[in-house]
Scaffold this motif. Structure first.
Motif, short mmCIF file in Angstrom:
data_model
loop_
_atom_site.label_atom_id
_atom_site.label_comp_id
_atom_site.label_asym_id
_atom_site.label_seq_id
_atom_site.Cartn_x
_atom_site.Cartn_y
_atom_site.Cartn_z
N TRP A 94 0.81 -1.22 0.00
CA TRP A 94 0.00 0.00 0.00
C TRP A 94 0.85 1.27 0.00
CZ3 TRP A 94 -4.68 0.13 -1.67
CH2 TRP A 94 -5.48 -1.02 -1.57
N ASP A 95 2.06 1.21 0.54
CA ASP A 95 2.93 2.38 0.46
C ASP A 95 3.29 2.69 -0.99
OD1 ASP A 95 2.98 2.85 3.19
OD2 ASP A 95 4.82 1.70 3.53
N GLU A 96 3.58 1.64 -1.77
CA GLU A 96 3.88 1.85 -3.18
C GLU A 96 2.65 2.31 -3.94
OE1 GLU A 96 5.77 -1.48 -5.01
OE2 GLU A 96 7.52 -1.43 -3.68
N ALA A 97 1.50 1.81 -3.56
CA ALA A 97 0.26 2.25 -4.21
C ALA A 97 0.02 3.73 -3.97
CB ALA A 97 -0.93 1.43 -3.69
N ALA A 98 0.22 4.18 -2.72
CA ALA A 98 0.05 5.60 -2.41
C ALA A 98 1.06 6.45 -3.16
CB ALA A 98 0.18 5.81 -0.91
N ALA A 99 2.29 5.96 -3.27
CA ALA A 99 3.31 6.71 -4.00
C ALA A 99 2.96 6.80 -5.48
CB ALA A 99 4.67 6.03 -3.82
N GLN A 100 2.40 5.74 -6.03
CA GLN A 100 2.00 5.76 -7.43
C GLN A 100 0.88 6.76 -7.67
OE1 GLN A 100 0.02 2.27 -9.63
NE2 GLN A 100 2.16 2.11 -10.27
N MET A 101 -0.07 6.83 -6.77
CA MET A 101 -1.15 7.80 -6.90
C MET A 101 -0.62 9.23 -6.78
SD MET A 101 -4.05 6.35 -7.62
CE MET A 101 -2.96 5.50 -8.80
N ARG A 102 0.34 9.44 -5.89
CA ARG A 102 0.93 10.78 -5.76
C ARG A 102 1.64 11.17 -7.06
NH1 ARG A 102 2.99 13.72 -1.10
NH2 ARG A 102 2.77 11.83 0.18
N ALA A 103 2.37 10.22 -7.66
CA ALA A 103 3.07 10.51 -8.91
C ALA A 103 2.10 10.82 -10.04
CB ALA A 103 3.97 9.33 -9.28
N PRO B 96 -1.90 19.33 -4.73
CA PRO B 96 -0.56 19.69 -4.25
C PRO B 96 -0.44 19.75 -2.73
CG PRO B 96 -1.69 21.61 -5.14
CD PRO B 96 -2.52 20.43 -5.49
N ASP B 97 -1.55 19.91 -2.03
CA ASP B 97 -1.47 20.03 -0.57
C ASP B 97 -1.90 18.75 0.14
OD1 ASP B 97 -4.08 20.21 -1.39
OD2 ASP B 97 -4.57 22.01 -0.24
N ALA B 98 -2.03 17.62 -0.58
CA ALA B 98 -2.46 16.37 0.04
C ALA B 98 -1.36 15.81 0.94
CB ALA B 98 -2.84 15.36 -1.03
N SER B 99 -1.76 15.24 2.06
CA SER B 99 -0.82 14.65 3.03
C SER B 99 -0.58 13.18 2.69
CB SER B 99 -1.40 14.75 4.44
OG SER B 99 -2.58 13.96 4.54
N ASP B 100 0.39 12.58 3.37
CA ASP B 100 0.63 11.14 3.20
C ASP B 100 -0.64 10.35 3.51
OD1 ASP B 100 3.24 11.66 2.53
OD2 ASP B 100 4.07 11.14 4.50
N GLU B 101 -1.35 10.76 4.55
CA GLU B 101 -2.60 10.09 4.92
C GLU B 101 -3.63 10.22 3.80
OE1 GLU B 101 -5.98 10.22 8.48
OE2 GLU B 101 -4.21 11.51 8.58
N ASP B 102 -3.69 11.40 3.18
CA ASP B 102 -4.62 11.60 2.06
C ASP B 102 -4.30 10.66 0.90
OD1 ASP B 102 -5.97 13.68 3.39
OD2 ASP B 102 -4.62 15.21 2.55
N TRP B 103 -3.02 10.50 0.60
CA TRP B 103 -2.63 9.65 -0.53
C TRP B 103 -2.92 8.18 -0.24
CZ3 TRP B 103 -2.68 11.68 -4.93
CH2 TRP B 103 -2.23 12.99 -5.14
N HIS B 104 -2.75 7.78 1.00
CA HIS B 104 -3.10 6.40 1.34
C HIS B 104 -4.60 6.18 1.21
CE1 HIS B 104 0.44 4.09 2.73
NE2 HIS B 104 1.00 5.29 2.86
N PHE C 8 -6.57 7.82 -0.79
CA PHE C 8 -6.85 7.85 -2.22
C PHE C 8 -6.50 6.51 -2.87
CE2 PHE C 8 -6.11 9.22 -6.64
CZ PHE C 8 -7.26 9.96 -6.87
N ALA C 9 -5.38 5.94 -2.43
CA ALA C 9 -4.98 4.62 -2.95
C ALA C 9 -6.01 3.56 -2.61
CB ALA C 9 -3.61 4.24 -2.41
N ARG C 10 -6.58 3.62 -1.41
CA ARG C 10 -7.59 2.63 -1.01
C ARG C 10 -8.84 2.72 -1.88
NH1 ARG C 10 -5.87 -1.51 2.52
NH2 ARG C 10 -4.14 -0.64 3.73
N ARG C 11 -9.09 3.89 -2.45
CA ARG C 11 -10.23 4.03 -3.36
C ARG C 11 -9.88 3.64 -4.79
NH1 ARG C 11 -10.65 9.04 -0.55
NH2 ARG C 11 -9.98 10.22 -2.38
N SER C 12 -8.60 3.46 -5.06
CA SER C 12 -8.14 3.26 -6.43
C SER C 12 -7.71 1.83 -6.74
CB SER C 12 -6.94 4.18 -6.71
OG SER C 12 -7.26 5.53 -6.39
N TYR C 13 -7.41 1.05 -5.70
CA TYR C 13 -6.92 -0.31 -5.86
C TYR C 13 -7.84 -1.28 -5.12
CZ TYR C 13 -2.45 1.89 -7.17
OH TYR C 13 -1.48 2.64 -7.77
#
Length: 287
Positions: free
Chosen positions: A157-166, A173-181, A183-188
């Protein structure tokens, strides 16, 4: 949030695919429901927060278009086009026993909303367009075409969140690490403990098969909204809905309600305070 807040429902498309949508029953039934249509590579989970808020007064339907989320992938990528999606949505509405809706469409979902207004004029009561208009900016179209269906596999899930951030970092631009995680949970979806992007790579083939730089001219379709209450939302730094197109939309439809989401690209998530207020006020004013 509780799974009891919605029902996961399935129906068969005309060509036999098993398609999924979420059905959020209204706490106080009786009003016209909202049909939430997601973007090109997105799914019904993008509307969780919005649907849970709106269901206090309205039923909310939120589909996974074919090839996304929990809907079956199409073995023929050439079927990933608006005509097929419109036919699928007709089946969904029949399954849900709904004949009038308020359309809320993000990106591709907004294009489908405009097409529904033109092809099924008795269906929509009102329309909300999220970061989409009758023209799609070439810059955004090229960016989307460059990544759809080309995401590398991830291992956790860390890699998933990083992929969504990329992929979406410019939009949030102002999303936090928690936000990206989140977002990843909604995407995968998780398959054998490993996140797997919940979208068919074949959708990318369909996008890239279109003539280079081609984007539909939907201004004639946009005229179908002329008698409908409509709200248009734009991300302040969107590369899909240009400021010039946003302004022309207001000229073509003078009663169009508009709001801009600060520090958001394509598309706003609809949880921004200005978006929440605009949607709630718009729906509250409907007869």
């Amino acid at each position: 949030m509780d799974a009891n807040d919605w029902q996961d429902r399935f129906f068969a498309s005309a060509d036999g695919l098993r398609l999924h949508y979420r059905d959020y029953a209204a706490v106080e039934p009786g009003r016209v429901p909202v049909l939430c249509l997601p973007g090109l590579t997105r799914n019904c989970r993008d509307f969780e927060a919005t649907a849970l808020r709106l269901r206090h007064t309205r039923r909310v339907l939120s589909p996974d278009l074919r090839g996304r989320g929990r809907s079956q992938h199409d073995p023929n990528w050439q079927n990933y086009h608006p005509g097929t999606y419109l036919a699928d949505l007709a089946r969904l509405l029949e399954d849900a026993a709904v004949d009038r809706v308020i359309l809320l469409g993000t990106s591709l979902g907004g294009i489908l909303s405009m097409l529904l207004c033109a092809t099924a004029p008795r269906l929509p009561v009102a329309v909300i367009l999220n970061d989409i208009g009758p023209e799609v900016a070439a810059e955004g179209l090229q960016r989307i075409s460059s990544y759809v269906g080309r995401s590398a596999p991830v291992r956790n899930w860390d890699e998933a969140a990083a992929q969504m951030r990329a992929t979406y970092g410019l939009a949030m631009p102002d999303a936090s690490d928690e936000d990206w995680h989140a977002f990843a949970r909604r995407s995968y979806i998780e398959v054998d403990g490993v996140p797997q992007l919940a979208v068919d790579p074949g959708i990318g083939e369909a996008v890239r098969a279109a003539p280079a730089g081609a984007a539909p001219d939907l201004w004639p379709v946009f005229t179908a909204l002329r008698l409908l209450p409509a709200l248009a939302i734009r991300g302040a730094v969107s590369d899909v809905l240009s400021e010039a197109t946003f302004d022309r939309m207001a000229r073509e439809k003078p009663d169009l309600v508009r709001v801009t989401a600060a520090r958001r690209g394509h598309p706003p998530l609809l949880d921004e305070p200005e978006c929440v207020a605009a949607i709630d006020e718009f729906l509250a004013r409907l007869p």
